[in-house]
Design an enzyme around this catalytic site. Structure first.
Site, PDB file in Angstrom:
ATOM      1  N   ARG A 264       0.831  -1.446  -0.302  1.00 47.10           N
ATOM      2  CA  ARG A 264      -0.148   0.054  -0.001  1.00 47.10           C
ATOM      3  C   ARG A 264       0.687   1.537   0.133  1.00 47.10           C
ATOM      4  O   ARG A 264       0.238   2.370  -0.287  1.00 47.10           O
ATOM      5  CB  ARG A 264      -1.084   0.035   0.866  1.00 47.10           C
ATOM      6  CG  ARG A 264      -2.228  -0.830   1.109  1.00 47.10           C
ATOM      7  CD  ARG A 264      -2.859  -0.863   1.901  1.00 47.10           C
ATOM      8  NE  ARG A 264      -3.661  -2.096   2.046  1.00 47.10           N
ATOM      9  CZ  ARG A 264      -5.274  -2.410   2.765  1.00 47.10           C
ATOM     10  NH1 ARG A 264      -5.192  -1.036   3.845  1.00 47.10           N
ATOM     11  NH2 ARG A 264      -5.905  -2.800   2.678  1.00 47.10           N
TER      12      ARG A 264
ATOM     13  N   ASP B   7     -15.067  10.029   9.313  1.00 50.02           N
ATOM     14  CA  ASP B   7     -14.363   8.761   8.539  1.00 50.02           C
ATOM     15  C   ASP B   7     -13.060   9.801   9.046  1.00 50.02           C
ATOM     16  O   ASP B   7     -12.914  10.957   8.499  1.00 50.02           O
ATOM     17  CB  ASP B   7     -14.357   8.546   7.393  1.00 50.02           C
ATOM     18  CG  ASP B   7     -13.729   6.707   7.854  1.00 50.02           C
ATOM     19  OD1 ASP B   7     -14.110   5.767   7.482  1.00 50.02           O
ATOM     20  OD2 ASP B   7     -12.200   7.189   6.941  1.00 50.02           O
TER      21      ASP B   7
HETATM   22  C1  LIG Z   1     -14.064  -1.480   7.316  1.00 47.72           C
HETATM   23  S1  LIG Z   1     -14.482   0.671   7.294  1.00 47.72           S
HETATM   24  C2  LIG Z   1     -16.341   0.240   8.097  1.00 47.72           C
HETATM   25  C3  LIG Z   1     -16.928   0.943   7.095  1.00 47.72           C
HETATM   26  C4  LIG Z   1     -18.570   1.418   8.064  1.00 47.72           C
HETATM   27  N1  LIG Z   1     -18.318   1.488   9.122  1.00 47.72           N
HETATM   28  C5  LIG Z   1     -19.070  -0.220   7.692  1.00 47.72           C
HETATM   29  O1  LIG Z   1     -19.804  -1.336   8.943  1.00 47.72           O
HETATM   30  O2  LIG Z   1     -19.278  -0.175   6.323  1.00 47.72           O
HETATM   31  C6  LIG Z   1     -13.206   0.944   8.520  1.00 47.72           C
HETATM   32  C7  LIG Z   1     -13.752   2.827   8.535  1.00 47.72           C
HETATM   33  O3  LIG Z   1     -13.078   2.718   9.826  1.00 47.72           O
HETATM   34  C8  LIG Z   1     -11.667   4.294   9.374  1.00 47.72           C
HETATM   35  N2  LIG Z   1     -11.236   4.532  10.542  1.00 47.72           N
HETATM   36  C9  LIG Z   1     -10.011   3.780  10.821  1.00 47.72           C
HETATM   37  N3  LIG Z   1      -9.496   4.769  11.758  1.00 47.72           N
HETATM   38  C10 LIG Z   1     -10.461   5.514  12.152  1.00 47.72           C
HETATM   39  C11 LIG Z   1     -10.492   6.294  13.494  1.00 47.72           C
HETATM   40  N4  LIG Z   1      -9.574   6.442  14.248  1.00 47.72           N
HETATM   41  N5  LIG Z   1     -11.594   7.717  12.985  1.00 47.72           N
HETATM   42  C12 LIG Z   1     -12.121   7.853  12.138  1.00 47.72           C
HETATM   43  N6  LIG Z   1     -12.257   6.803  11.042  1.00 47.72           N
HETATM   44  C13 LIG Z   1     -11.511   5.426  11.291  1.00 47.72           C
HETATM   45  C14 LIG Z   1     -11.321   3.520   7.714  1.00 47.72           C
HETATM   46  O4  LIG Z   1     -11.143   4.648   7.257  1.00 47.72           O
HETATM   47  C15 LIG Z   1     -12.362   3.074   7.466  1.00 47.72           C
HETATM   48  O5  LIG Z   1     -13.167   3.870   6.616  1.00 47.72           O
END
Ligand SMILES: C[S@@+](CC[C@H](N)C(=O)[O-])C[C@H]1O[C@@H](n2cnc3c(N)ncnc32)[C@H](O)[C@@H]1O
Length: 199
Positions: free
Chosen positions: A39, A143
């Site tokens: 990545r 996010d």
């Molecule tokens: C696997 S996706 C899940 C998206 C959605 N909640 C779902 O369940 O379909 C995880 C998301 O968490 C975000 N993320 C990770 N760490 C974070 C943080 N500290 N604060 C806000 N967002 C975060 C990532 O950028 C990613 O878009």
């Protein structure tokens, strides 16, 4: 510049892991070294840097918030879809919503990725809360990935991303905005629901 041979050493991986943990709380486990290398290669290419050492020097010496944002963008896993984790939505619909008597309701999808989660929530509230129009309902969507938030704000999805939605929901809540080369749809205003995005 041949980047294919750029090696990410254990020490460099640990440094990046610490930084990522500090920036957003994501714990990059040891087994993720190859994934992180693949990545981060995108950032090496974009910055025309020949090694991970040069990349680490670059972020350590500049502490450029934009580059740290790009780093988070490539490291985060943004997997999402409409009504992903259906049991969560079912729980909300069957156990939580019937007991929400307050007129003023606030929802927060804290890691909303590209917006499918907050829009699924908005659709579900509109479908299952008959008096939503007379309430004061807001959904805040955040996010850590700016790239994902931008996509969420645009609210545009390809046919493939909408494949799990019923034709009825598609027709009610989306407008077709592109036919070729592939179909794309944008979320319509979901009446009774207000969406807030940071920034
Ligand atoms: C696997 S996706 C899940 C998206 C959605 N909640 C779902 O369940 O379909 C995880 C998301 O968490 C975000 N993320 C990770 N760490 C974070 C943080 N500290 N604060 C806000 N967002 C975060 C990532 O950028 C990613 O878009």
């Amino acid at each position: 510049m041949n980047l294919m041979s750029a090696e990410l050493t254990e020490k460099q991986f640990k440094k990046i892991s610490r930084l990522v943990y500090h920036l957003c709380g994501i714990n990059l486990k040891d087994g993720k070294q190859a994934l992180v290398r693949a990545r981060l290669m995108k950032r090496l290419r974009a910055l025309k840097l020949g090694s991970f050492e040069a990349y680490l020097n670059h972020i350590e010496s500049n502490r450029d918030p934009q580059e740290l944002g790009f780093l988070i963008d490539v490291i985060t896993t943004n997997k999402t879809s409409f009504f992903r984790e259906p049991e969560h939505f079912n729980y909300l619909r069957d156990d939580i919503l019937p007991n929400l008597t307050s007129r003023r309701l606030r929802f927060w999808t804290a890691a909303c990725s590209s917006g499918e989660e907050p829009f699924s929530l908005g659709i579900m509230l509109r479908e299952k809360m008959p008096d939503i129009i007379s309430r004061d309902v807001k959904i805040l969507a955040t996010d850590i990935s700016k790239r994902m938030l931008e996509k969420a704000r645009q609210a545009i999805y390809g046919e493939e991303e909408l494949r799990d939605l019923s034709p009825l929901l598609l027709q009610k809540y989306f407008i077709r905005i592109q036919e070729q080369p592939t179909r794309a749809y944008q979320v319509k205003k979901i009446s009774g629901t207000w969406f807030g995005w940071p920034g």
